[in-house]
Write a protein that holds these residues in place. Structure first.
Motif, mmCIF file in Angstrom:
data_model
loop_
_atom_site.group_PDB
_atom_site.id
_atom_site.type_symbol
_atom_site.label_atom_id
_atom_site.label_comp_id
_atom_site.label_asym_id
_atom_site.label_seq_id
_atom_site.Cartn_x
_atom_site.Cartn_y
_atom_site.Cartn_z
ATOM 1 N N UNK A 137 37.360 34.324 -11.787
ATOM 2 C CA UNK A 137 36.880 34.650 -13.116
ATOM 3 C C UNK A 137 35.760 33.689 -13.488
ATOM 4 N N UNK A 138 34.848 34.139 -14.331
ATOM 5 C CA UNK A 138 33.793 33.260 -14.843
ATOM 6 C C UNK A 138 34.345 32.299 -15.877
ATOM 7 N N UNK A 139 35.419 32.695 -16.552
ATOM 8 C CA UNK A 139 35.987 31.899 -17.623
ATOM 9 C C UNK A 139 37.157 31.069 -17.091
ATOM 10 N N UNK A 140 37.039 29.765 -17.196
ATOM 11 C CA UNK A 140 38.074 28.864 -16.703
ATOM 12 C C UNK A 140 39.347 28.923 -17.553
ATOM 13 N N UNK A 141 39.188 29.195 -18.847
ATOM 14 C CA UNK A 141 40.339 29.235 -19.746
ATOM 15 C C UNK A 141 41.308 30.365 -19.397
ATOM 16 N N UNK A 142 40.784 31.519 -18.975
ATOM 17 C CA UNK A 142 41.659 32.629 -18.555
ATOM 18 C C UNK A 142 42.535 32.217 -17.380
ATOM 19 N N UNK A 143 41.946 31.503 -16.437
ATOM 20 C CA UNK A 143 42.714 31.080 -15.266
ATOM 21 C C UNK A 143 43.757 30.030 -15.636
ATOM 22 N N UNK A 144 43.428 29.150 -16.590
ATOM 23 C CA UNK A 144 44.428 28.176 -17.045
ATOM 24 C C UNK A 144 45.576 28.869 -17.769
ATOM 25 N N UNK A 145 45.274 29.913 -18.533
ATOM 26 C CA UNK A 145 46.344 30.668 -19.197
ATOM 27 C C UNK A 145 47.259 31.335 -18.178
ATOM 28 N N UNK A 146 46.672 31.897 -17.140
ATOM 29 C CA UNK A 146 47.478 32.532 -16.090
ATOM 30 C C UNK A 146 48.344 31.487 -15.395
ATOM 31 N N UNK A 147 47.759 30.342 -15.055
ATOM 32 C CA UNK A 147 48.519 29.284 -14.378
ATOM 33 C C UNK A 147 49.633 28.748 -15.272
ATOM 34 N N UNK A 148 49.360 28.568 -16.557
ATOM 35 C CA UNK A 148 50.395 28.097 -17.483
ATOM 36 C C UNK A 148 51.522 29.114 -17.622
ATOM 37 N N UNK A 149 51.166 30.392 -17.690
ATOM 38 C CA UNK A 149 52.188 31.431 -17.798
ATOM 39 C C UNK A 149 53.063 31.466 -16.553
#
Length: 169
Positions: A137-149
């Motif tokens: 993804x271009x957005x790092x925050x989306x990937x952090x949300x997925x990893x946190x979930x």
């Protein structure tokens, strides 16, 4: 046709991936109580959360495209400078000092544009037996949300919250 999951979907996000051939693949990541589903254009991946051993988020800059583009750009500039100094008198000199540098310049601009478009963040989920799920993804925050979930589901925080909600009712 959509795959139906009997479990409740806890988190959902849209991610995309730009391949080396500049095709954009969009997809949805859905996280349930025990699985991670990646529904992309042309592929479907289903990973059991307890089998995930490690998560890694990294930036993929694709420096090869930038370095190749800059090398072609410098070579085209040198050829143009040589063409100005020696002049164009024959067909061979026109080929060497004008046509070839123009092609090099176009290729260098294409490679630099390709580098700018394809750099992104990558979430890799390493599972048992060496398998891995890659989400870009271009957005790092989306990937952090997925990893946190994924981590919340993995430690059982979601089940503990559901038990607390049931006990209060």
């Amino acid at each position: 046709m959509e795959i139906a999951m009997p479990e409740k979907i806890l988190f959902e996000s849209e991610v995309y991936e730009i391949d080396d051939d500049l095709r954009v693949k969009k997809g949805n990541v859905k996280i349930t109580e025990s699985k991670v589903m990646f529904l992309g254009t042309g592929n479907f991946k289903l990973v059991d959360i307890p089998s995930i051993q490690m998560l890694e988020i990294k930036k993929e800059n694709r420096w090869g495209y930038l370095s190749a583009g800059s090398i072609f750009f410098i070579a085209s500039l040198l050829m143009y400078v040589l063409g100005i100094e020696f002049g164009i008198q024959t067909f061979l000199s026109a080929l060497l000092y004008f046509i070839l540098p123009t092609l090099f310049l176009l290729v260098s601009l294409l490679l630099i544009y390709w580098w700018f478009i394809t750099r992104s963040y990558l979430l890799e989920m390493f599972t048992d037996f060496g398998r891995k799920l890659r989400i870009r993804s271009k957005n790092k925050d989306d990937l952090f949300e997925i990893a946190n979930a994924v981590e919340l589901v993995k430690i059982g925080a979601v089940r503990m919250l559901q038990r607390r909600e049931r006990s209060f009712v």
